[in-house]
Design an enzyme around this catalytic site. Structure first.
Site, PDB file in Angstrom:
ATOM      1  CB  THR A 155      -0.785   0.066   1.221  1.00  7.92           C
ATOM      2  OG1 THR A 155      -1.614  -1.238   1.098  1.00  7.92           O
ATOM      3  CG2 THR A 155      -1.888   1.203   1.207  1.00  7.92           C
ATOM      4  CB  THR A 156       3.747   2.185   1.911  1.00  5.36           C
ATOM      5  OG1 THR A 156       3.135   1.860   3.158  1.00  5.36           O
ATOM      6  CG2 THR A 156       4.562   3.545   2.420  1.00  5.36           C
ATOM      7  CE1 TYR A 184     -17.006  -1.054  -5.435  1.00  9.80           C
ATOM      8  CE2 TYR A 184     -16.495  -3.011  -7.258  1.00  9.80           C
ATOM      9  CZ  TYR A 184     -17.259  -1.693  -6.766  1.00  9.80           C
ATOM     10  OH  TYR A 184     -18.432  -1.455  -7.164  1.00  9.80           O
ATOM     11  CE1 TYR A 213      -2.145  -4.831   5.514  1.00  7.50           C
ATOM     12  CE2 TYR A 213      -1.657  -4.529   3.135  1.00  7.50           C
ATOM     13  CZ  TYR A 213      -1.838  -3.881   4.323  1.00  7.50           C
ATOM     14  OH  TYR A 213      -1.841  -2.738   4.609  1.00  7.50           O
ATOM     15  NE  ARG A 245      -4.902   2.092   2.858  1.00  8.86           N
ATOM     16  CZ  ARG A 245      -4.330   3.162   2.227  1.00  8.86           C
ATOM     17  NH1 ARG A 245      -4.898   3.362   1.048  1.00  8.86           N
ATOM     18  NH2 ARG A 245      -3.409   3.741   2.641  1.00  8.86           N
ATOM     19  CE  LYS A 287       1.142  -4.358   6.544  1.00 10.09           C
ATOM     20  NZ  LYS A 287       1.423  -3.207   5.733  1.00 10.09           N
ATOM     21  CB  ILE A 309       4.865  -4.950   7.205  1.00  7.51           C
ATOM     22  CG1 ILE A 309       5.513  -6.492   7.338  1.00  7.51           C
ATOM     23  CG2 ILE A 309       4.813  -4.379   6.104  1.00  7.51           C
ATOM     24  CD1 ILE A 309       4.488  -7.335   6.475  1.00  7.51           C
TER      25      ILE A 309
END
Length: 296
Positions: free
Chosen positions: A46-47, A109, A135, A140, A164, A206
């Site tokens: 994501t980052t 989504y 994850y 999100r 994560k 992380i």
């Protein structure tokens, strides 16, 4: 064996002013992270603005990081997608390129049922045949991994080795660790919860914070693992104001602003992400100084 223990940096993807990926700058960042004591590189998460990278850019960036790190520390490739077929293909490519692990976000989504999540992750990992980190970041994705689902995957999907956890719900994390009964490695996905997650048996974090404070983030974990829990907790609490401002806008807006304030020249963000608001950036500068980070 865990993929890594300690602080893995969820590294940003630097951009040129024309918004092309800046590979020269990425190489600099990778070297600085390794020199700063980071325990693993997590690329194209994501980052790393993975959502706005083309598949070609995504894979090139992963392969570039694997090549430049050259086995000095583990490289974990973000290859998750809301398309099982896409995630499978990218995961296979990352494995073939030499990734030490893959990071697989829950499908966003379109979401999935818990049974769908089991099939999604089993399909990807059976094909890629490389250690995989689930994850869980429902804020999100709108999709959350139940503790029972994580336990099923940990015990039945050969290559699912870790999770994560970025739900922010410590009770949920505890439920996962209870259900898995030692069958999974746990990483914090939130920089404000490193110590609490270590206390539940976590292997590390992380981290977004590691982009600007690699040594300190590494030390939070290392001190805890050495039994110096008080010192670890003190460092965790010292970092909290900076962590909060690093998430005062959508990640990675603040962390890219922070790196640019440090003179790292990581460039702009791709839309729909926009530059940090001036009022928030002023607070960011103040907290970076307080934490002892040198600004350009």
């Amino acid at each position: 064996m865990a993929i890594f223990e300690g602080a893995g940096v969820a590294i940003v993807t630097p951009m040129k002013e024309n918004l092309e990926v800046n590979y020269d700058k990425l190489e600099e960042l990778l070297e600085e992270q390794i020199a700063g004591g980071t325990d693993a590189i997590v690329i194209c998460g994501t980052t790393g603005e993975s959502a706005t990278l083309t598949e070609e850019e995504h894979m090139r960036t992963i392969k570039f990081a694997i090549d430049k790190v050259n086995h000095r520390i583990p490289v974990v490739a973000g290859t998750g997608s809301n398309s099982t077929a896409t995630a499978t293909q990218m995961s296979k490519e990352a494995a073939e390129a030499g990734a030490d692990g893959i990071l697989l976000v829950t499908p966003y989504y379109n979401k999935a049922t818990q049974n769908g999540l089991i099939k999604h992750y089993t399909t990807i990992t059976d094909e890629a045949k490389v250690p995989a980190i689930l994850y869980n970041v429902p804020s999100r994705t709108g999709c959350s991994l139940a503790a029972s689902t994580v336990a099923y995957l940990a015990k039945n999907a050969e290559y699912v080795t870790a999770i994560k956890e970025a739900s922010g719900d410590i009770s949920h994390v505890a439920d996962i660790m209870h259900a898995c009964d030692g069958a999974i490695d746990l990483y914090s996905g939130n920089d404000d919860q490193i110590v609490p997650i270590l206390s539940l048996g976590g292997k590390g974090v992380i981290s977004v914070l590691s982009n600007v404070a690699p040594k300190e983030t590494h030390d939070i974990v290392a001190l805890f693992m050495e039994g110096k829990v008080k010192e670890s907790c003190e460092l965790q609490l010292k970092a909290l104001p900076l962590v909060h401002v690093l998430f005062s806008e959508v990640n990675p807006i603040p962390v890219k602003a922070a790196l640019n304030l440090m003179g790292k020249e990581v460039g702009p963000l791709r839309l729909p992400l926009t530059e940090m608001e001036a009022a928030h950036q002023a607070v960011l500068e103040e907290e970076m100084r307080k934490f002892g980070i040198k600004l350009a």
